[in-house]
Design an enzyme around this catalytic site. Sequence first.
Site, PDB file in Angstrom:
ATOM      1  N   ASP A  20      -4.488  13.124  -3.804  1.00  0.00           N
ATOM      2  CA  ASP A  20      -4.726  11.778  -3.283  1.00  0.00           C
ATOM      3  C   ASP A  20      -6.215  11.490  -3.399  1.00  0.00           C
ATOM      4  O   ASP A  20      -7.016  11.991  -2.611  1.00  0.00           O
ATOM      5  CB  ASP A  20      -4.264  11.686  -1.816  1.00  0.00           C
ATOM      6  CG  ASP A  20      -4.311  10.256  -1.303  1.00  0.00           C
ATOM      7  OD1 ASP A  20      -5.343   9.575  -1.533  1.00  0.00           O
ATOM      8  OD2 ASP A  20      -3.329   9.811  -0.685  1.00  0.00           O
TER       9      ASP A  20
ATOM     10  N   ARG B 253      -0.515   1.765  -0.753  1.00  0.00           N
ATOM     11  CA  ARG B 253       0.785   2.228  -1.229  1.00  0.00           C
ATOM     12  C   ARG B 253       1.505   2.905  -0.074  1.00  0.00           C
ATOM     13  O   ARG B 253       0.959   3.806   0.555  1.00  0.00           O
ATOM     14  CB  ARG B 253       0.556   3.204  -2.390  1.00  0.00           C
ATOM     15  CG  ARG B 253       1.772   3.455  -3.228  1.00  0.00           C
ATOM     16  CD  ARG B 253       1.415   4.245  -4.470  1.00  0.00           C
ATOM     17  NE  ARG B 253       1.357   5.667  -4.223  1.00  0.00           N
ATOM     18  CZ  ARG B 253       1.567   6.597  -5.165  1.00  0.00           C
ATOM     19  NH1 ARG B 253       1.834   6.229  -6.410  1.00  0.00           N
ATOM     20  NH2 ARG B 253       1.497   7.868  -4.889  1.00  0.00           N
TER      21      ARG B 253
ATOM     22  N   ASP C  16      -8.096  10.008  -0.248  1.00  0.00           N
ATOM     23  CA  ASP C  16      -8.264  10.978   0.833  1.00  0.00           C
ATOM     24  C   ASP C  16      -9.332  12.016   0.499  1.00  0.00           C
ATOM     25  O   ASP C  16     -10.153  12.390   1.343  1.00  0.00           O
ATOM     26  CB  ASP C  16      -6.938  11.690   1.121  1.00  0.00           C
ATOM     27  CG  ASP C  16      -6.029  10.867   2.021  1.00  0.00           C
ATOM     28  OD1 ASP C  16      -6.523   9.912   2.657  1.00  0.00           O
ATOM     29  OD2 ASP C  16      -4.830  11.179   2.078  1.00  0.00           O
TER      30      ASP C  16
ATOM     31  N   THR D  52       7.690   5.184   0.224  1.00  0.00           N
ATOM     32  CA  THR D  52       8.372   4.481  -0.867  1.00  0.00           C
ATOM     33  C   THR D  52       7.515   4.324  -2.114  1.00  0.00           C
ATOM     34  O   THR D  52       8.020   3.969  -3.176  1.00  0.00           O
ATOM     35  CB  THR D  52       8.795   3.077  -0.419  1.00  0.00           C
ATOM     36  OG1 THR D  52       7.609   2.305  -0.181  1.00  0.00           O
ATOM     37  CG2 THR D  52       9.635   3.134   0.841  1.00  0.00           C
TER      38      THR D  52
HETATM   39  C1  PRP Z   1      -3.448   5.054  -4.215  1.00  0.00           C
HETATM   40  C2  PRP Z   1      -4.488   4.951  -5.303  1.00  0.00           C
HETATM   41  C3  PRP Z   1      -4.133   3.653  -5.982  1.00  0.00           C
HETATM   42  C4  PRP Z   1      -2.625   3.627  -5.864  1.00  0.00           C
HETATM   43  C5  PRP Z   1      -2.020   4.035  -7.163  1.00  0.00           C
HETATM   44  O1  PRP Z   1      -3.859   4.221  -3.187  1.00  0.00           O
HETATM   45  O2  PRP Z   1      -5.801   4.942  -4.783  1.00  0.00           O
HETATM   46  O3  PRP Z   1      -4.682   2.528  -5.327  1.00  0.00           O
HETATM   47  O4  PRP Z   1      -2.267   4.564  -4.830  1.00  0.00           O
HETATM   48  O5  PRP Z   1      -0.655   4.139  -7.083  1.00  0.00           O
HETATM   49  P1  PRP Z   1       0.369   3.201  -7.842  1.00  0.00           P
HETATM   50  O6  PRP Z   1      -0.126   3.027  -9.248  1.00  0.00           O
HETATM   51  O7  PRP Z   1       1.646   3.960  -7.770  1.00  0.00           O
HETATM   52  O8  PRP Z   1       0.429   1.903  -7.101  1.00  0.00           O
HETATM   53  P2  PRP Z   1      -3.351   4.276  -1.690  1.00  0.00           P
HETATM   54  O9  PRP Z   1      -2.407   3.143  -1.447  1.00  0.00           O
HETATM   55  O10 PRP Z   1      -2.865   5.638  -1.328  1.00  0.00           O
HETATM   56  O11 PRP Z   1      -4.647   3.888  -0.891  1.00  0.00           O
HETATM   57  P3  PRP Z   1      -6.133   4.469  -0.901  1.00  0.00           P
HETATM   58  O12 PRP Z   1      -6.850   3.694  -1.958  1.00  0.00           O
HETATM   59  O13 PRP Z   1      -6.600   4.138   0.468  1.00  0.00           O
HETATM   60  O14 PRP Z   1      -6.086   5.932  -1.173  1.00  0.00           O
END
Ligand code: PRP
Length: 243
Positions: free
Chosen positions: A230, A132, A233, A136
């Site tokens: 997060d 994500r 993280d 944005t």
């Molecule tokens: C975060 C989380 C989900 C996503 C959810 O991932 O782990 O995968 O955002 O958000 P959404 O429903 O608004 O799409 P991120 O992209 O931060 O990556 P990560 O898994 O590496 O933490």
Amino acid sequence: MPSPSHVSAGGTVLSPPPTAGDSGFVVSQKLHVLPATPALLAAHTLIRDRDASREVFTTQSRRVFRMLLETAVGLLPSEPKEVLTPAGHVFTGLVLTENVCAVSVVRAGESLESELWAVVPGVRVGKILIQRDKSTAQPRLYYSHLPPNMEHQHVLLLEPMLATGGSLLAALDVLASAGTPSSRVIAVNLLSSPPGLARVMEEHPDLTVVTSSVEQELDDNAFMVPGIGDFGDRYFGTDGGGS
Ligand code: PRP
């Protein structure tokens, strides 16, 4: 989390949980929220605490994952099976009847894999790398590698966070392109937001979702409230805090 009175004996939500509010929440027999047992509430208390150590965070997250995965596997097609006990008596249990694989939405989804191996030993695991965008909140697909014969599989889709729902929708697109309709997908999810759930279940009414909490709302930064921060993280130690 929902009160037990909102959950049937099978764990299916029959009416909106009290924390869901009116922000687009979809009532569906396909949505399963874990009953708010003392064990689940205790684990949530530990992982939501901003001062939790990484050890506590990862251990208690996996405790909830085990509950989620057991519930999800219990929704897969099965049939009765008899075995003989060492004492020579018949025990009638059950066995899964269909092909089952898992697909992790990398990175956070990989955190469910250790508990998955314990619940479904030897299960095949595909990967979909989606990130994500930090500014944005839009998902971007980088990579996918799935097991063979996805058109014949039931899929446990491992994605702990359902915030805007964009990442889960992108993952469902990948599965559909590989031949797996959402009717054969169970999303295994730690926290979900009402608008994210509404968006995903409107586009995929046949999708099954198993979650441990429907949160109150999304904030302006697309983080859930009260939320957990997060997840990726905190779980993998890339948040810059602690040791
Ligand atoms: C975060 C989380 C989900 C996503 C959810 O991932 O782990 O995968 O955002 O958000 P959404 O429903 O608004 O799409 P991120 O992209 O931060 O990556 P990560 O898994 O590496 O933490």
